[in-house]
Design an enzyme around this catalytic site. Structure first.
Site, PDB file in Angstrom:
ATOM      1  N   TYR A 450       0.489  -1.168  -0.227  1.00 21.98           N
ATOM      2  CA  TYR A 450      -0.163   0.056   0.008  1.00 21.98           C
ATOM      3  C   TYR A 450       0.975   1.169   0.252  1.00 21.98           C
ATOM      4  O   TYR A 450       2.008   1.215   0.633  1.00 21.98           O
ATOM      5  CB  TYR A 450      -1.359  -0.052   0.983  1.00 21.98           C
ATOM      6  CG  TYR A 450      -0.633   0.014   2.364  1.00 21.98           C
ATOM      7  CD1 TYR A 450       0.989   0.257   3.199  1.00 21.98           C
ATOM      8  CD2 TYR A 450      -1.778  -0.385   3.615  1.00 21.98           C
ATOM      9  CE1 TYR A 450       1.103  -0.398   4.479  1.00 21.98           C
ATOM     10  CE2 TYR A 450      -1.405  -0.122   4.864  1.00 21.98           C
ATOM     11  CZ  TYR A 450      -0.182  -0.498   5.508  1.00 21.98           C
ATOM     12  OH  TYR A 450       0.191  -0.572   6.291  1.00 21.98           O
ATOM     13  N   GLU A 451      -0.209   2.205  -0.349  1.00 19.00           N
ATOM     14  CA  GLU A 451       0.170   3.407  -0.221  1.00 19.00           C
ATOM     15  C   GLU A 451       1.554   3.584  -1.679  1.00 19.00           C
ATOM     16  O   GLU A 451       2.909   4.230  -1.798  1.00 19.00           O
ATOM     17  CB  GLU A 451       1.752   4.229   0.600  1.00 19.00           C
ATOM     18  CG  GLU A 451       0.325   4.346   1.910  1.00 19.00           C
ATOM     19  CD  GLU A 451      -0.737   4.609   2.206  1.00 19.00           C
ATOM     20  OE1 GLU A 451      -0.780   5.908   0.460  1.00 19.00           O
ATOM     21  OE2 GLU A 451      -1.764   4.815   2.616  1.00 19.00           O
ATOM     22  N   GLY A 452       1.406   2.622  -2.430  1.00 22.72           N
ATOM     23  CA  GLY A 452       2.163   2.802  -3.943  1.00 22.72           C
ATOM     24  C   GLY A 452       2.769   1.211  -4.190  1.00 22.72           C
ATOM     25  O   GLY A 452       3.740   1.581  -3.145  1.00 22.72           O
TER      26      GLY A 452
END
Length: 609
Positions: A450-452
Protein backbone atom coordinates in the site's frame (compact mmCIF):
# COMPACT_ATOMS: atom_id res chain seq x y z
CA UNK A 1 -3.39 -33.10 28.27
CA UNK A 2 -1.66 -29.82 29.11
CA UNK A 3 0.64 -28.13 26.60
CA UNK A 4 4.21 -28.50 27.92
CA UNK A 5 5.56 -25.55 25.92
CA UNK A 6 6.72 -22.51 27.93
CA UNK A 7 3.74 -20.14 28.12
CA UNK A 8 5.91 -17.02 28.51
CA UNK A 9 7.39 -17.66 25.06
CA UNK A 10 4.01 -18.48 23.56
CA UNK A 11 2.94 -14.89 24.30
CA UNK A 12 4.72 -12.48 21.93
CA UNK A 13 6.43 -9.67 23.79
CA UNK A 14 7.60 -6.16 22.90
CA UNK A 15 9.88 -3.69 24.61
CA UNK A 16 10.40 -0.33 22.89
CA UNK A 17 14.05 0.18 21.83
CA UNK A 18 14.27 3.42 23.80
CA UNK A 19 18.03 3.22 24.47
CA UNK A 20 18.85 2.92 20.79
CA UNK A 21 16.40 5.69 19.87
CA UNK A 22 17.91 8.05 22.43
CA UNK A 23 21.38 7.31 21.07
CA UNK A 24 20.33 8.20 17.52
CA UNK A 25 18.46 11.37 18.51
CA UNK A 26 20.86 12.72 21.14
CA UNK A 27 24.23 11.52 19.85
CA UNK A 28 24.08 10.70 16.14
CA UNK A 29 21.68 13.50 15.16
CA UNK A 30 22.60 15.75 18.11
CA UNK A 31 19.11 17.21 18.16
CA UNK A 32 20.07 19.69 20.89
CA UNK A 33 22.37 21.47 18.40
CA UNK A 34 19.27 22.65 16.49
CA UNK A 35 17.86 24.38 19.58
CA UNK A 36 17.82 27.82 17.92
CA UNK A 37 15.27 26.66 15.31
CA UNK A 38 11.47 26.97 15.85
CA UNK A 39 10.05 23.99 17.74
CA UNK A 40 13.48 22.57 18.54
CA UNK A 41 13.89 24.77 21.60
CA UNK A 42 11.39 22.51 23.38
CA UNK A 43 13.27 19.34 22.40
CA UNK A 44 16.04 19.39 25.03
CA UNK A 45 17.62 15.99 25.83
CA UNK A 46 15.58 15.83 29.06
CA UNK A 47 12.32 16.37 27.19
CA UNK A 48 13.12 14.03 24.30
CA UNK A 49 14.24 11.30 26.70
CA UNK A 50 11.01 11.64 28.69
CA UNK A 51 8.87 11.48 25.53
CA UNK A 52 10.77 8.44 24.21
CA UNK A 53 10.72 6.56 27.52
CA UNK A 54 7.06 7.30 28.37
CA UNK A 55 5.96 6.67 24.78
CA UNK A 56 7.77 3.34 24.75
CA UNK A 57 6.17 2.39 28.05
CA UNK A 58 2.66 3.26 26.79
CA UNK A 59 3.14 1.19 23.63
CA UNK A 60 4.58 -1.82 25.45
CA UNK A 61 2.02 -1.83 28.28
CA UNK A 62 -1.19 -0.64 26.59
CA UNK A 63 -0.96 -1.42 22.86
CA UNK A 64 1.21 -4.54 22.58
CA UNK A 65 -1.08 -6.73 24.76
CA UNK A 66 -3.92 -6.06 22.27
CA UNK A 67 -1.93 -6.99 19.16
CA UNK A 68 -2.46 -10.75 19.05
CA UNK A 69 -6.05 -10.65 20.34
CA UNK A 70 -6.89 -7.90 17.84
CA UNK A 71 -5.45 -10.04 15.04
CA UNK A 72 -7.55 -13.03 16.12
CA UNK A 73 -10.80 -11.09 16.65
CA UNK A 74 -10.62 -8.56 13.81
CA UNK A 75 -13.21 -5.88 13.11
CA UNK A 76 -16.95 -6.51 12.79
CA UNK A 77 -19.34 -4.79 10.38
CA UNK A 78 -23.00 -4.60 11.41
CA UNK A 79 -26.13 -4.47 9.27
CA UNK A 80 -26.38 -0.69 9.51
CA UNK A 81 -22.86 -0.34 8.11
CA UNK A 82 -21.27 0.53 11.47
CA UNK A 83 -18.04 -1.20 12.51
CA UNK A 84 -16.71 -2.22 15.91
CA UNK A 85 -12.99 -2.64 16.51
CA UNK A 86 -11.49 -5.55 18.51
CA UNK A 87 -11.96 -5.72 22.26
CA UNK A 88 -9.82 -3.17 24.09
CA UNK A 89 -9.05 -0.99 21.05
CA UNK A 90 -11.56 1.75 21.91
CA UNK A 91 -10.34 2.00 25.51
CA UNK A 92 -6.71 2.08 24.34
CA UNK A 93 -7.56 4.82 21.84
CA UNK A 94 -9.21 6.81 24.63
CA UNK A 95 -5.95 6.55 26.61
CA UNK A 96 -3.93 7.47 23.49
CA UNK A 97 -6.13 10.56 23.00
CA UNK A 98 -6.17 11.63 26.65
CA UNK A 99 -2.37 11.39 26.90
CA UNK A 100 -2.02 13.61 23.81
CA UNK A 101 0.23 11.20 21.92
CA UNK A 102 -1.26 12.19 18.57
CA UNK A 103 -0.42 15.87 19.09
CA UNK A 104 3.39 15.56 19.44
CA UNK A 105 4.56 17.03 16.11
CA UNK A 106 1.38 18.85 15.12
CA UNK A 107 1.25 22.67 14.88
CA UNK A 108 0.44 24.55 18.07
CA UNK A 109 -1.99 26.77 16.13
CA UNK A 110 -4.47 23.87 15.99
CA UNK A 111 -3.77 22.26 19.35
CA UNK A 112 -0.56 20.35 18.66
CA UNK A 113 2.63 20.44 20.73
CA UNK A 114 4.76 21.72 17.85
CA UNK A 115 7.68 19.40 18.59
CA UNK A 116 10.07 18.15 15.89
CA UNK A 117 8.91 15.38 13.54
CA UNK A 118 11.87 13.33 14.76
CA UNK A 119 10.03 12.66 18.01
CA UNK A 120 6.77 11.92 16.21
CA UNK A 121 8.53 9.38 13.97
CA UNK A 122 10.23 7.71 16.93
CA UNK A 123 6.90 7.27 18.69
CA UNK A 124 5.29 6.08 15.45
CA UNK A 125 7.79 3.21 15.29
CA UNK A 126 6.94 2.13 18.84
CA UNK A 127 3.19 2.24 18.12
CA UNK A 128 3.56 0.22 14.95
CA UNK A 129 5.79 -2.43 16.55
CA UNK A 130 3.41 -2.77 19.46
CA UNK A 131 0.26 -2.92 17.33
CA UNK A 132 0.45 -2.00 13.63
CA UNK A 133 -3.30 -2.33 13.04
CA UNK A 134 -4.05 0.07 15.91
CA UNK A 135 -1.38 2.54 14.80
CA UNK A 136 -3.02 2.94 11.41
CA UNK A 137 -6.02 4.80 12.91
CA UNK A 138 -3.98 7.80 14.15
CA UNK A 139 -1.46 7.28 11.33
CA UNK A 140 -4.01 7.87 8.55
CA UNK A 141 -5.30 10.85 10.53
CA UNK A 142 -1.80 12.39 10.45
CA UNK A 143 -1.72 12.03 6.67
CA UNK A 144 -5.11 13.72 6.29
CA UNK A 145 -3.96 16.52 8.61
CA UNK A 146 -0.86 17.06 6.41
CA UNK A 147 -2.99 17.50 3.28
CA UNK A 148 -5.42 19.92 4.96
CA UNK A 149 -2.56 21.94 6.44
CA UNK A 150 -0.98 22.30 2.99
CA UNK A 151 -4.03 22.77 0.76
CA UNK A 152 -7.10 23.38 2.91
CA UNK A 153 -8.76 26.80 3.23
CA UNK A 154 -8.46 28.63 6.54
CA UNK A 155 -12.11 27.81 7.20
CA UNK A 156 -11.50 24.08 6.57
CA UNK A 157 -8.43 24.10 8.81
CA UNK A 158 -10.30 25.73 11.66
CA UNK A 159 -13.31 23.44 11.23
CA UNK A 160 -11.52 20.09 11.07
CA UNK A 161 -7.91 20.25 12.29
CA UNK A 162 -8.27 20.89 16.05
CA UNK A 163 -10.42 17.79 16.59
CA UNK A 164 -8.39 15.67 14.14
CA UNK A 165 -5.14 16.64 15.86
CA UNK A 166 -6.66 15.86 19.28
CA UNK A 167 -7.88 12.52 17.81
CA UNK A 168 -11.46 13.25 18.81
CA UNK A 169 -11.98 12.77 15.08
CA UNK A 170 -9.90 10.58 12.77
CA UNK A 171 -9.11 10.88 9.06
CA UNK A 172 -8.73 8.74 5.95
CA UNK A 173 -7.47 8.95 2.39
CA UNK A 174 -9.77 7.64 -0.39
CA UNK A 175 -7.93 6.96 -3.65
CA UNK A 176 -8.43 3.40 -4.88
CA UNK A 177 -11.50 2.16 -6.76
CA UNK A 178 -12.42 -1.39 -7.79
CA UNK A 179 -10.96 -0.92 -11.29
CA UNK A 180 -7.94 1.29 -10.55
CA UNK A 181 -5.24 1.77 -7.98
CA UNK A 182 -1.93 3.16 -9.22
CA UNK A 183 -3.48 4.66 -12.38
CA UNK A 184 -5.65 7.24 -10.62
CA UNK A 185 -6.53 8.98 -13.87
CA UNK A 186 -9.14 6.23 -14.34
CA UNK A 187 -11.19 7.04 -11.23
CA UNK A 188 -14.97 7.27 -11.73
CA UNK A 189 -16.15 8.84 -8.48
CA UNK A 190 -18.13 11.97 -9.40
CA UNK A 191 -18.40 15.34 -7.68
CA UNK A 192 -21.43 17.37 -8.77
CA UNK A 193 -21.39 21.06 -7.78
CA UNK A 194 -24.33 22.22 -5.61
CA UNK A 195 -25.94 25.62 -5.23
CA UNK A 196 -24.53 26.09 -1.71
CA UNK A 197 -20.92 25.70 -2.88
CA UNK A 198 -20.60 22.07 -1.79
CA UNK A 199 -20.38 19.02 -4.04
CA UNK A 200 -22.41 15.80 -4.13
CA UNK A 201 -19.92 12.92 -4.09
CA UNK A 202 -21.01 9.60 -5.63
CA UNK A 203 -18.90 6.49 -6.19
CA UNK A 204 -17.18 3.52 -4.54
CA UNK A 205 -13.77 3.49 -2.91
CA UNK A 206 -12.00 0.30 -1.78
CA UNK A 207 -9.12 -0.59 0.55
CA UNK A 208 -9.91 2.38 2.82
CA UNK A 209 -7.91 1.83 5.99
CA UNK A 210 -9.71 3.02 9.15
CA UNK A 211 -12.68 3.85 6.90
CA UNK A 212 -15.33 3.12 9.57
CA UNK A 213 -14.93 2.36 13.28
CA UNK A 214 -16.24 3.06 16.78
CA UNK A 215 -13.24 4.84 18.31
CA UNK A 216 -13.87 8.48 17.32
CA UNK A 217 -16.88 10.80 17.18
CA UNK A 218 -16.37 11.61 13.49
CA UNK A 219 -14.26 10.45 10.54
CA UNK A 220 -13.02 13.03 8.04
CA UNK A 221 -12.57 11.43 4.62
CA UNK A 222 -10.34 13.00 1.98
CA UNK A 223 -11.69 11.77 -1.35
CA UNK A 224 -10.41 11.96 -4.92
CA UNK A 225 -13.19 12.56 -7.46
CA UNK A 226 -13.85 14.19 -10.83
CA UNK A 227 -16.03 17.22 -11.49
CA UNK A 228 -18.25 17.41 -14.61
CA UNK A 229 -16.24 17.97 -17.77
CA UNK A 230 -12.89 17.33 -16.05
CA UNK A 231 -10.11 15.84 -18.23
CA UNK A 232 -10.22 12.05 -18.30
CA UNK A 233 -6.72 11.74 -16.85
CA UNK A 234 -4.76 12.58 -13.71
CA UNK A 235 -5.14 16.24 -14.73
CA UNK A 236 -8.88 15.97 -14.00
CA UNK A 237 -8.69 14.84 -10.37
CA UNK A 238 -9.93 17.02 -7.52
CA UNK A 239 -9.71 16.49 -3.75
CA UNK A 240 -12.69 16.81 -1.42
CA UNK A 241 -13.20 16.74 2.32
CA UNK A 242 -16.21 14.55 3.13
CA UNK A 243 -17.04 14.09 6.84
CA UNK A 244 -18.90 11.00 8.09
CA UNK A 245 -21.09 13.40 10.07
CA UNK A 246 -21.64 16.94 8.81
CA UNK A 247 -20.03 19.60 10.98
CA UNK A 248 -22.13 22.62 11.97
CA UNK A 249 -20.78 26.18 11.96
CA UNK A 250 -20.31 26.07 15.73
CA UNK A 251 -18.18 22.91 15.40
CA UNK A 252 -20.83 20.52 16.70
CA UNK A 253 -21.68 17.31 14.88
CA UNK A 254 -24.76 17.38 12.67
CA UNK A 255 -26.57 14.79 10.57
CA UNK A 256 -25.08 11.66 9.04
CA UNK A 257 -23.54 12.16 5.59
CA UNK A 258 -24.16 9.88 2.60
CA UNK A 259 -21.14 7.61 3.06
CA UNK A 260 -21.52 4.03 4.31
CA UNK A 261 -19.20 1.06 4.81
CA UNK A 262 -20.42 -1.61 2.38
CA UNK A 263 -18.06 -4.32 3.64
CA UNK A 264 -14.75 -4.99 5.38
CA UNK A 265 -11.99 -6.57 3.31
CA UNK A 266 -10.85 -10.05 4.42
CA UNK A 267 -7.10 -9.58 4.59
CA UNK A 268 -3.90 -11.55 5.14
CA UNK A 269 -2.98 -9.35 8.11
CA UNK A 270 -3.66 -6.08 9.98
CA UNK A 271 -6.98 -7.62 11.01
CA UNK A 272 -7.47 -5.09 13.80
CA UNK A 273 -7.76 -2.29 11.25
CA UNK A 274 -11.07 -1.82 9.43
CA UNK A 275 -10.13 -1.82 5.73
CA UNK A 276 -13.42 -0.79 4.16
CA UNK A 277 -15.35 -0.57 0.94
CA UNK A 278 -16.94 2.88 1.22
CA UNK A 279 -20.02 3.74 -0.81
CA UNK A 280 -20.65 7.44 -1.45
CA UNK A 281 -24.24 8.26 -2.43
CA UNK A 282 -24.55 11.99 -2.97
CA UNK A 283 -22.43 12.63 0.11
CA UNK A 284 -21.79 16.29 0.85
CA UNK A 285 -18.18 17.29 0.26
CA UNK A 286 -16.12 20.45 -0.14
CA UNK A 287 -13.27 21.11 -2.56
CA UNK A 288 -9.80 21.14 -1.01
CA UNK A 289 -7.42 23.41 -2.94
CA UNK A 290 -8.01 24.02 -6.63
CA UNK A 291 -10.26 22.08 -8.97
CA UNK A 292 -8.42 19.47 -11.09
CA UNK A 293 -5.32 19.79 -8.88
CA UNK A 294 -6.27 17.15 -6.35
CA UNK A 295 -3.43 14.78 -7.13
CA UNK A 296 -0.81 17.30 -6.01
CA UNK A 297 -2.72 17.75 -2.75
CA UNK A 298 -3.05 13.99 -2.29
CA UNK A 299 0.67 13.50 -2.87
CA UNK A 300 1.38 15.61 0.19
CA UNK A 301 -0.65 13.08 2.12
CA UNK A 302 0.88 10.14 0.23
CA UNK A 303 4.46 11.24 0.92
CA UNK A 304 3.73 11.63 4.63
CA UNK A 305 2.10 8.19 4.58
CA UNK A 306 4.98 6.63 2.62
CA UNK A 307 7.47 7.65 5.28
CA UNK A 308 5.09 6.19 7.88
CA UNK A 309 4.90 2.93 5.91
CA UNK A 310 8.71 2.76 5.75
CA UNK A 311 8.60 2.91 9.55
CA UNK A 312 6.12 0.01 9.52
CA UNK A 313 8.72 -2.11 7.70
CA UNK A 314 11.20 -1.29 10.45
CA UNK A 315 8.64 -1.82 13.21
CA UNK A 316 7.65 -5.37 12.25
CA UNK A 317 11.29 -6.31 11.77
CA UNK A 318 12.08 -4.97 15.26
CA UNK A 319 9.31 -6.77 17.15
CA UNK A 320 9.95 -10.02 15.24
CA UNK A 321 13.67 -9.71 16.03
CA UNK A 322 13.05 -9.20 19.75
CA UNK A 323 10.96 -12.36 19.94
CA UNK A 324 13.39 -14.40 17.84
CA UNK A 325 16.29 -13.48 20.14
CA UNK A 326 14.29 -14.61 23.19
CA UNK A 327 13.38 -17.88 21.46
CA UNK A 328 16.93 -18.57 20.26
CA UNK A 329 18.26 -18.15 23.80
CA UNK A 330 15.64 -20.56 25.19
CA UNK A 331 15.20 -23.28 22.55
CA UNK A 332 17.68 -26.16 22.76
CA UNK A 333 18.65 -28.17 19.68
CA UNK A 334 21.97 -29.85 18.89
CA UNK A 335 25.46 -28.85 19.96
CA UNK A 336 27.83 -26.09 18.95
CA UNK A 337 30.25 -27.72 16.50
CA UNK A 338 33.18 -26.04 18.26
CA UNK A 339 32.26 -27.95 21.43
CA UNK A 340 29.23 -27.97 23.76
CA UNK A 341 28.41 -24.50 25.02
CA UNK A 342 26.48 -25.85 28.01
CA UNK A 343 27.75 -29.41 28.61
CA UNK A 344 25.59 -29.86 31.71
CA UNK A 345 22.46 -29.54 29.54
CA UNK A 346 21.15 -32.13 27.09
CA UNK A 347 21.55 -29.68 24.19
CA UNK A 348 22.75 -26.13 23.54
CA UNK A 349 20.45 -23.17 22.83
CA UNK A 350 20.05 -22.67 19.08
CA UNK A 351 21.62 -19.24 19.61
CA UNK A 352 25.06 -20.92 19.39
CA UNK A 353 24.59 -21.97 15.75
CA UNK A 354 26.24 -19.63 13.21
CA UNK A 355 23.31 -19.69 10.80
CA UNK A 356 20.90 -18.60 13.55
CA UNK A 357 23.40 -15.91 14.51
CA UNK A 358 23.56 -14.82 10.85
CA UNK A 359 19.80 -14.29 10.74
CA UNK A 360 19.79 -12.44 14.06
CA UNK A 361 22.76 -10.26 13.08
CA UNK A 362 21.13 -9.42 9.73
CA UNK A 363 18.03 -8.34 11.66
CA UNK A 364 19.95 -6.32 14.26
CA UNK A 365 22.04 -4.54 11.63
CA UNK A 366 18.98 -3.72 9.52
CA UNK A 367 16.71 -2.51 12.33
CA UNK A 368 19.32 -0.26 13.93
CA UNK A 369 20.45 1.12 10.58
CA UNK A 370 16.88 1.64 9.34
CA UNK A 371 15.89 3.35 12.58
CA UNK A 372 18.75 5.80 12.07
CA UNK A 373 17.67 6.40 8.45
CA UNK A 374 14.02 7.00 9.40
CA UNK A 375 14.94 9.45 12.17
CA UNK A 376 17.54 11.19 9.99
CA UNK A 377 14.81 11.45 7.31
CA UNK A 378 12.43 12.92 9.89
CA UNK A 379 15.05 15.55 10.71
CA UNK A 380 15.16 16.48 7.00
CA UNK A 381 11.37 16.95 7.12
CA UNK A 382 11.84 19.34 10.04
CA UNK A 383 14.72 21.19 8.39
CA UNK A 384 12.78 21.55 5.12
CA UNK A 385 10.33 23.75 7.06
CA UNK A 386 12.46 25.26 9.81
CA UNK A 387 16.13 25.48 8.79
CA UNK A 388 17.66 28.93 9.15
CA UNK A 389 18.32 29.64 5.45
CA UNK A 390 16.37 29.08 2.27
CA UNK A 391 19.30 27.08 0.87
CA UNK A 392 19.28 24.70 3.85
CA UNK A 393 15.50 24.30 3.64
CA UNK A 394 15.74 23.52 -0.08
CA UNK A 395 18.56 21.02 0.47
CA UNK A 396 16.62 19.16 3.16
CA UNK A 397 13.49 19.12 1.01
CA UNK A 398 15.46 17.71 -1.95
CA UNK A 399 16.98 14.97 0.19
CA UNK A 400 13.76 13.76 1.78
CA UNK A 401 11.94 13.93 -1.56
CA UNK A 402 14.64 11.80 -3.16
CA UNK A 403 14.76 9.31 -0.30
CA UNK A 404 11.02 8.87 0.34
CA UNK A 405 10.69 5.99 -2.20
CA UNK A 406 13.88 4.44 -0.78
CA UNK A 407 12.66 4.57 2.82
CA UNK A 408 9.29 3.17 1.80
CA UNK A 409 10.39 0.61 -0.82
CA UNK A 410 13.71 -0.66 0.53
CA UNK A 411 12.57 -0.33 4.15
CA UNK A 412 9.47 -2.49 3.69
CA UNK A 413 11.12 -5.07 1.39
CA UNK A 414 13.87 -5.60 3.95
CA UNK A 415 11.49 -5.33 6.89
CA UNK A 416 9.43 -8.19 5.50
CA UNK A 417 12.57 -10.24 4.81
CA UNK A 418 13.67 -9.79 8.41
CA UNK A 419 10.24 -10.70 9.84
CA UNK A 420 10.25 -13.78 7.60
CA UNK A 421 13.71 -14.82 8.80
CA UNK A 422 12.77 -14.27 12.42
CA UNK A 423 9.84 -16.63 11.86
CA UNK A 424 12.40 -19.10 10.45
CA UNK A 425 14.40 -18.94 13.70
CA UNK A 426 11.39 -20.56 15.39
CA UNK A 427 11.33 -23.50 12.99
CA UNK A 428 7.96 -25.29 13.12
CA UNK A 429 6.77 -23.14 16.01
CA UNK A 430 7.08 -20.09 13.76
CA UNK A 431 4.32 -21.54 11.59
CA UNK A 432 1.95 -22.05 14.53
CA UNK A 433 -0.31 -19.05 15.07
CA UNK A 434 -0.26 -19.00 18.86
CA UNK A 435 3.48 -18.21 18.93
CA UNK A 436 2.73 -14.90 17.21
CA UNK A 437 5.50 -14.86 14.60
CA UNK A 438 3.08 -15.44 11.75
CA UNK A 439 1.29 -12.20 12.59
CA UNK A 440 4.46 -10.13 12.32
CA UNK A 441 5.15 -11.59 8.88
CA UNK A 442 1.54 -11.18 7.72
CA UNK A 443 1.31 -7.62 9.01
CA UNK A 444 4.66 -6.69 7.43
CA UNK A 445 3.50 -7.91 4.01
CA UNK A 446 0.99 -5.12 3.39
CA UNK A 447 3.65 -2.43 3.81
CA UNK A 448 5.27 -3.56 0.54
CA UNK A 449 1.96 -3.00 -1.26
CA UNK A 450 0.00 0.00 0.00
CA UNK A 451 0.80 3.69 -0.47
CA UNK A 452 2.24 2.73 -3.86
CA UNK A 453 3.53 -0.82 -4.38
CA UNK A 454 7.30 -1.10 -4.09
CA UNK A 455 7.73 -1.59 -7.82
CA UNK A 456 6.10 1.83 -8.23
CA UNK A 457 8.46 3.29 -5.62
CA UNK A 458 11.40 1.99 -7.65
CA UNK A 459 9.94 3.47 -10.86
CA UNK A 460 9.42 6.81 -9.10
CA UNK A 461 13.04 6.79 -7.94
CA UNK A 462 14.56 5.93 -11.33
CA UNK A 463 12.00 7.42 -13.69
CA UNK A 464 11.33 10.69 -11.89
CA UNK A 465 13.60 11.45 -8.95
CA UNK A 466 16.90 10.55 -10.63
CA UNK A 467 16.50 13.06 -13.47
CA UNK A 468 14.60 15.67 -11.45
CA UNK A 469 15.97 19.20 -11.97
CA UNK A 470 18.69 17.83 -14.23
CA UNK A 471 19.89 15.31 -11.65
CA UNK A 472 20.41 18.02 -9.03
CA UNK A 473 18.83 16.05 -6.18
CA UNK A 474 20.81 12.84 -6.59
CA UNK A 475 24.03 14.79 -7.11
CA UNK A 476 23.36 16.59 -3.83
CA UNK A 477 23.10 13.20 -2.13
CA UNK A 478 26.40 12.00 -3.67
CA UNK A 479 28.09 15.25 -2.65
CA UNK A 480 26.82 14.84 0.90
CA UNK A 481 28.26 11.30 1.13
CA UNK A 482 31.55 12.38 -0.45
CA UNK A 483 31.87 15.34 1.92
CA UNK A 484 31.07 13.14 4.92
CA UNK A 485 33.79 10.65 3.96
CA UNK A 486 36.35 13.40 3.24
CA UNK A 487 35.69 15.16 6.56
CA UNK A 488 35.81 12.02 8.70
CA UNK A 489 38.37 9.74 7.05
CA UNK A 490 41.98 9.44 8.11
CA UNK A 491 41.47 9.66 11.88
CA UNK A 492 41.59 5.94 12.64
CA UNK A 493 42.99 3.27 10.29
CA UNK A 494 40.75 0.50 11.65
CA UNK A 495 37.62 2.63 11.41
CA UNK A 496 38.52 3.73 7.88
CA UNK A 497 38.98 0.14 6.77
CA UNK A 498 35.81 -1.11 8.48
CA UNK A 499 33.44 1.78 7.75
CA UNK A 500 34.69 4.47 5.38
CA UNK A 501 36.20 2.34 2.62
CA UNK A 502 33.12 0.09 2.25
CA UNK A 503 30.88 3.20 2.17
CA UNK A 504 33.09 4.78 -0.49
CA UNK A 505 32.99 1.63 -2.66
CA UNK A 506 29.22 1.26 -2.33
CA UNK A 507 28.65 4.93 -3.16
CA UNK A 508 30.75 4.50 -6.33
CA UNK A 509 28.59 1.50 -7.31
CA UNK A 510 25.49 3.64 -6.88
CA UNK A 511 26.96 6.43 -9.01
CA UNK A 512 27.91 3.91 -11.70
CA UNK A 513 24.34 2.64 -11.79
CA UNK A 514 23.06 6.20 -12.15
CA UNK A 515 25.47 6.78 -15.04
CA UNK A 516 24.30 3.57 -16.71
CA UNK A 517 20.70 4.76 -16.59
CA UNK A 518 21.62 8.16 -18.03
CA UNK A 519 23.60 6.60 -20.88
CA UNK A 520 21.22 3.72 -21.69
CA UNK A 521 17.82 4.68 -20.33
CA UNK A 522 17.02 7.34 -22.91
CA UNK A 523 17.48 5.11 -25.95
CA UNK A 524 15.57 2.27 -24.31
CA UNK A 525 13.54 3.16 -21.16
CA UNK A 526 13.28 -0.56 -20.32
CA UNK A 527 17.02 -0.56 -19.57
CA UNK A 528 16.31 1.78 -16.67
CA UNK A 529 12.99 0.29 -15.58
CA UNK A 530 14.22 -3.33 -15.49
CA UNK A 531 16.98 -2.23 -13.10
CA UNK A 532 14.84 0.05 -10.96
CA UNK A 533 14.28 -2.42 -8.13
CA UNK A 534 18.01 -3.15 -7.91
CA UNK A 535 18.73 0.57 -7.88
CA UNK A 536 16.26 1.20 -5.06
CA UNK A 537 17.92 -1.53 -3.00
CA UNK A 538 21.39 -0.22 -3.83
CA UNK A 539 20.28 3.20 -2.67
CA UNK A 540 18.89 1.72 0.54
CA UNK A 541 22.15 -0.10 1.25
CA UNK A 542 24.21 3.06 0.71
CA UNK A 543 21.86 5.03 2.99
CA UNK A 544 22.23 2.43 5.73
CA UNK A 545 25.99 2.39 5.16
CA UNK A 546 26.02 6.15 5.69
CA UNK A 547 23.92 5.81 8.83
CA UNK A 548 26.19 3.09 10.21
CA UNK A 549 29.25 5.25 9.59
CA UNK A 550 27.55 8.14 11.41
CA UNK A 551 26.56 5.88 14.31
CA UNK A 552 30.07 4.42 14.37
CA UNK A 553 31.59 7.88 14.77
CA UNK A 554 29.16 8.72 17.58
CA UNK A 555 29.95 5.43 19.35
CA UNK A 556 33.70 5.99 18.94
CA UNK A 557 33.37 9.48 20.42
CA UNK A 558 31.40 8.17 23.43
CA UNK A 559 34.07 5.54 24.13
CA UNK A 560 36.85 8.08 23.78
CA UNK A 561 35.10 10.55 26.11
CA UNK A 562 34.58 7.81 28.69
CA UNK A 563 31.17 6.32 29.37
CA UNK A 564 29.57 4.07 31.95
CA UNK A 565 27.82 2.21 29.12
CA UNK A 566 30.85 0.98 27.14
CA UNK A 567 29.14 -2.30 26.25
CA UNK A 568 26.39 -0.45 24.32
CA UNK A 569 28.88 1.47 22.18
CA UNK A 570 31.16 -1.50 21.59
CA UNK A 571 28.12 -3.52 20.50
CA UNK A 572 27.12 -0.67 18.19
CA UNK A 573 30.54 -0.71 16.51
CA UNK A 574 30.55 -4.51 16.17
CA UNK A 575 27.08 -4.45 14.58
CA UNK A 576 28.19 -1.70 12.21
CA UNK A 577 31.23 -3.72 11.14
CA UNK A 578 28.93 -6.65 10.41
CA UNK A 579 26.70 -4.49 8.21
CA UNK A 580 29.62 -2.99 6.30
CA UNK A 581 31.27 -6.38 5.76
CA UNK A 582 28.28 -8.62 5.12
CA UNK A 583 25.46 -6.44 3.76
CA UNK A 584 26.87 -3.37 2.06
CA UNK A 585 28.82 -5.34 -0.62
CA UNK A 586 25.42 -6.29 -2.09
CA UNK A 587 25.70 -3.05 -4.10
CA UNK A 588 28.15 -4.74 -6.48
CA UNK A 589 25.64 -7.53 -7.24
CA UNK A 590 22.86 -4.99 -7.84
CA UNK A 591 25.17 -3.04 -10.19
CA UNK A 592 25.98 -6.18 -12.21
CA UNK A 593 22.28 -6.89 -12.63
CA UNK A 594 21.52 -3.32 -13.69
CA UNK A 595 24.28 -3.33 -16.29
CA UNK A 596 22.82 -6.38 -18.04
CA UNK A 597 20.03 -4.08 -19.26
CA UNK A 598 16.53 -5.15 -20.29
CA UNK A 599 17.28 -7.78 -22.95
CA UNK A 600 17.14 -10.85 -20.71
CA UNK A 601 14.18 -9.48 -18.73
CA UNK A 602 12.05 -8.76 -21.81
CA UNK A 603 13.24 -11.67 -23.98
CA UNK A 604 10.17 -13.91 -23.82
CA UNK A 605 6.87 -13.33 -25.56
CA UNK A 606 3.72 -13.57 -23.43
CA UNK A 607 2.93 -17.00 -24.91
CA UNK A 608 6.22 -18.39 -23.55
CA UNK A 609 5.41 -17.75 -19.88
Amino acid sequence: PTDPRPKDLLMPRYSAPTRDTRFIINEMLDLASYGDLPGFEMASPDVTDAVINEGGKFCAEVLAPLNQSGDQEGCTRHEDGSVTTPKGFKEAFDQFREAGWGTLSQPEEFGGQGMPHVLGFAFEEFVSSANQAFGMYPGLTNGAVSALLAKGSQEQKEKYLPKMISNEWTGTMNLTEPHCGTDLGMIRTKAEPQADGSYAITGTKIFISAGEHDMADNIIHLVLAKTPGAPDSTKGISLFVVPKFLVEDDGSIGERNGVVCGSIEHKMGIHGNATCVLNYDGAKGWLVGEENKGLAAMFIMMNAARLGVGIQGLSQAEVAYQNAVAYALDRRQGRALTGPAEPEQQADPIFVHPDVRRMLMDAKAFTEGMRALCLWGALQVDLSHKAATEEEREQADMLIGLLTPVIKGYGTDKGYDVANNMQQVYGGHGYIEEWGMSQFTRDARIAMIYEGANGVQALDLVGRKLAQDGGKHVMAFFDMVKTFIKENAGQDAEFDASFMEPLKAASKDLQSAGMYFMQNGMKNPNNALSGSNDFMHMFGHVCLGLMWAKMGLAAKKALKDGTGDASFYETKLATGRFYMARQLPATSLHLKRIETGADTVMALDAANF
